[in-house]
Design a protein around this motif. Structure first.
Motif, PDB file in Angstrom:
ATOM      1  N   VAL A  98       0.794  -1.233   0.000  1.00 46.26           N
ATOM      2  CA  VAL A  98       0.000   0.000   0.000  1.00 46.26           C
ATOM      3  C   VAL A  98       0.822   1.276   0.000  1.00 46.26           C
ATOM      4  CG1 VAL A  98      -1.904  -1.162   1.174  1.00 46.26           C
ATOM      5  CG2 VAL A  98      -0.167   0.003   2.542  1.00 46.26           C
ATOM      6  N   ASP A  99       2.130   1.190   0.144  1.00 45.98           N
ATOM      7  CA  ASP A  99       2.949   2.388   0.312  1.00 45.98           C
ATOM      8  C   ASP A  99       2.935   3.319  -0.897  1.00 45.98           C
ATOM      9  OD1 ASP A  99       3.725   2.248   2.921  1.00 45.98           O
ATOM     10  OD2 ASP A  99       5.600   1.185   2.534  1.00 45.98           O
ATOM     11  N   PRO A 148      -6.439  -0.856  -3.389  1.00 44.36           N
ATOM     12  CA  PRO A 148      -7.907  -0.833  -3.464  1.00 44.36           C
ATOM     13  C   PRO A 148      -8.616  -0.596  -2.137  1.00 44.36           C
ATOM     14  CG  PRO A 148      -7.170  -3.094  -3.347  1.00 44.36           C
ATOM     15  CD  PRO A 148      -5.926  -2.237  -3.295  1.00 44.36           C
ATOM     16  N   TYR A 149      -7.899  -0.140  -1.118  1.00 51.78           N
ATOM     17  CA  TYR A 149      -8.499   0.006   0.204  1.00 51.78           C
ATOM     18  C   TYR A 149      -8.946   1.457   0.456  1.00 51.78           C
ATOM     19  CZ  TYR A 149      -6.053  -4.423   0.481  1.00 51.78           C
ATOM     20  OH  TYR A 149      -5.595  -5.687   0.207  1.00 51.78           O
ATOM     21  N   PHE A 150      -9.941   1.612   1.305  1.00 48.36           N
ATOM     22  CA  PHE A 150     -10.487   2.925   1.680  1.00 48.36           C
ATOM     23  C   PHE A 150     -11.003   3.705   0.463  1.00 48.36           C
ATOM     24  CE2 PHE A 150      -7.123   1.862   4.779  1.00 48.36           C
ATOM     25  CZ  PHE A 150      -7.919   1.745   5.913  1.00 48.36           C
ATOM     26  N   VAL A 156      -6.229  -9.987  -9.633  1.00 47.13           N
ATOM     27  CA  VAL A 156      -7.644 -10.195  -9.964  1.00 47.13           C
ATOM     28  C   VAL A 156      -8.495  -9.079  -9.373  1.00 47.13           C
ATOM     29  CG1 VAL A 156      -9.638 -11.707  -9.627  1.00 47.13           C
ATOM     30  CG2 VAL A 156      -7.419 -12.688 -10.235  1.00 47.13           C
ATOM     31  N   ALA A 157      -8.216  -8.704  -8.127  1.00 51.32           N
ATOM     32  CA  ALA A 157      -8.977  -7.618  -7.506  1.00 51.32           C
ATOM     33  C   ALA A 157      -8.804  -6.318  -8.291  1.00 51.32           C
ATOM     34  CB  ALA A 157      -8.538  -7.428  -6.059  1.00 51.32           C
ATOM     35  N   GLY A 158      -7.593  -6.069  -8.777  1.00 55.46           N
ATOM     36  CA  GLY A 158      -7.344  -4.881  -9.578  1.00 55.46           C
ATOM     37  C   GLY A 158      -8.119  -4.894 -10.876  1.00 55.46           C
ATOM     38  N   CYS A 159      -8.200  -6.049 -11.510  1.00 54.67           N
ATOM     39  CA  CYS A 159      -8.965  -6.173 -12.752  1.00 54.67           C
ATOM     40  C   CYS A 159     -10.452  -5.937 -12.500  1.00 54.67           C
ATOM     41  CB  CYS A 159      -8.760  -7.558 -13.369  1.00 54.67           C
ATOM     42  SG  CYS A 159      -7.121  -7.816 -14.077  1.00 54.67           S
ATOM     43  N   TYR A 178     -16.190  -3.628  -7.058  1.00 52.67           N
ATOM     44  CA  TYR A 178     -15.370  -3.386  -5.873  1.00 52.67           C
ATOM     45  C   TYR A 178     -15.384  -4.610  -4.969  1.00 52.67           C
ATOM     46  CZ  TYR A 178     -13.284  -1.063  -1.853  1.00 52.67           C
ATOM     47  OH  TYR A 178     -12.452  -0.712  -0.816  1.00 52.67           O
ATOM     48  N   ALA A 179     -14.227  -5.266  -4.858  1.00 52.01           N
ATOM     49  CA  ALA A 179     -14.061  -6.446  -4.012  1.00 52.01           C
ATOM     50  C   ALA A 179     -12.573  -6.543  -3.675  1.00 52.01           C
ATOM     51  CB  ALA A 179     -14.538  -7.708  -4.728  1.00 52.01           C
ATOM     52  N   PRO A 180     -12.119  -5.834  -2.634  1.00 50.37           N
ATOM     53  CA  PRO A 180     -10.688  -5.774  -2.313  1.00 50.37           C
ATOM     54  C   PRO A 180     -10.105  -7.135  -1.944  1.00 50.37           C
ATOM     55  CG  PRO A 180     -11.910  -4.066  -1.175  1.00 50.37           C
ATOM     56  CD  PRO A 180     -12.921  -5.005  -1.744  1.00 50.37           C
ATOM     57  N   PRO A 181      -8.818  -7.323  -2.180  1.00 46.73           N
ATOM     58  CA  PRO A 181      -8.152  -8.574  -1.823  1.00 46.73           C
ATOM     59  C   PRO A 181      -7.919  -8.669  -0.314  1.00 46.73           C
ATOM     60  CG  PRO A 181      -6.537  -7.021  -2.653  1.00 46.73           C
ATOM     61  CD  PRO A 181      -7.889  -6.366  -2.816  1.00 46.73           C
TER      62      PRO A 181
END
Length: 410
Positions: A24-25, A30-32, A346-349, A356-359
């Motif tokens: 996430v840095d 895909p969070y928040f 996959v989550a990015g795709c 919207y379905a974060p890993p």
């Protein structure tokens, strides 16, 4: 910068790194995500924005009755409870809602608490002491595990849903402790499977133990009318000492609650730290939840529609060759991946296609079991479910093909 501050930041950086900060840095994660903005704008997606990450199981978060009840409560009671219900007084709606919910669940009483997570943390510590034992399913919700770790008792776990192992552990350990509490989930939020409640109750009663059953994801989901795991198995809920629920899922609101014998609830009302020393639920929160409860009572077909959608999604996933683990197809269906990279790709795709379905790759699951959790709702259409499964299958095939190409080129 002082040396103390530097030491603290060094500690934080190390802990964050161990938790997976590398993911996430760069800020590209895909969070928040502000999902309301995406939903309003629709983005570049012809089929619109679709959330599979919200546990609005019965589709009541935007229902006119729940929204209208919350608005009316603001006008009548103001924005907050104003204090702890014990020393600051409560609104009439607090007790009325708890009575209605207890009646619906078939138990003596209910006590609502500001946070579902806090409910387990506070309750477990309150129930046991130094001469006692708590045994929890190893995949029980984090609030259970942390509550057990914080309690002044001996804490053990048993392998996930292995009730033979639990029975053997109790055969070996029971005589060494005064009180024994077994703690587990009803419907497991990361795996989508359930506890074998009839067998668990046999074990509990044979060993003179108590049971704390977290039904956060099973109220409104399991059973013909959404009364949870007991209804699912046809069991009297009064055989369970403590059931814990949440208002943030089926009931479209926020907060937690304990359901138990009426005398137990009255004792907790005066003594449970997480209740006594916390503010009461905001009036609008209570009003929203009570409206949702009324809809659930009046429209049990929502539960049936949720079940049909969940089974349809599970069957589609299996037909597409996706790994759903031990999920039984009740509101929560994870898709498991071989590696975190596969899961994140996959989550990015999905996000690129407005889904919207974060890993879930580090927090809440073993590091070797990355997954995407899909929360199914009664409000989903079959076309939504087909859209998601097709997108997952195509993205996964694309990732694996690219990996194979990379290997061949070496």
């Amino acid at each position: 910068m002082s040396s103390d501050c530097g030491s603290f930041l060094t500690y934080v950086e190390r802990r964050f790194r161990l938790a997976g900060s590398a993911l996430v840095d760069d800020g590209n994660h895909p969070y928040f995500v502000p999902t309301d903005t995406l939903e309003e704008e629709g983005g570049p997606w012809p089929e619109g924005f679709l959330s599979m990450s919200h546990y609005d199981y019965l589709g009541l978060m935007h229902h006119p009755e729940t929204v209208g009840a919350a608005k009316a409560a603001y006008d009548t009671f103001g924005t907050g409870a104003g204090g702890s219900r014990l020393v600051g007084g409560e609104r009439s709606t607090h007790r009325a809602f708890e009575k209605d919910l207890a009646e619906f669940l078939g138990v003596g009483g209910v006590l609502s608490i500001i946070s579902g997570y806090l409910t387990n943390i506070s309750l477990i510590q309150h129930m046991v002491g130094g001469r006692d034992l708590v045994i929890a399913d190893e995949l029980a919700h984090n609030s259970i595990i942390m509550g057990c770790k914080a309690a002044k008792c001996t804490f053990l776990t048993y392998p996930h849903n292995d009730l033979d192992a639990l029975a053997a552990l109790l055969d070996e350990q029971r005589a060494h402790f005064g009180r024994v509490l077994i703690a587990t989930d009803g419907l497991f939020s990361m795996d989508g499977d359930i506890t074998d409640l009839p067998r668990l109750l046999e074990i509990k009663e044979k060993h003179d133990a108590w049971l704390l059953l977290d039904e956060a994801h099973s109220y409104g989901v399991l059973g013909a009318t959404g009364r949870g795991l007991c209804e699912h198995f046809g069991i009297d809920p009064n055989r369970i000492e403590l059931a814990v629920g949440t208002l943030s899922k089926t009931f479209g609101s926020s907060g937690g609650f304990v359901a138990a014998n009426e005398r137990v609830i009255e004792w907790l009302r005066f003594t449970l730290p997480g209740f006594v020393f916390s503010v009461g639920l905001a009036p609008a929160t209570v009003a929203c939840a009570q409206a949702a409860l009324g809809i659930l009572r009046r429209e049990p077909e929502r539960v049936a529609r949720l079940r049909d959608n969940s089974q349809t999604f599970l069957n589609m996933a299996h037909s597409a060759g996706l790994d759903t683990g031990e999920a039984i197809g009740e509101a929560v269906v994870p898709v498991l991946f071989d590696t975190p990279d596969e899961c994140v790709y996959v989550a990015g795709c999905l996000m690129q296609q407005g889904i919207y379905a974060p890993p879930v790759v580090h927090v809440g699951v073993p590091k070797d079991a990355p997954r995407i959790r899909f929360f199914i709702s009664a409000a989903h259409e079959k076309a939504d479910l087909e859209r998601v499964i097709n997108a997952v299958a195509l993205a996964l095939a694309d990732f694996r093909a690219s990996q194979q190409t990379a290997i061949s080129a070496e």
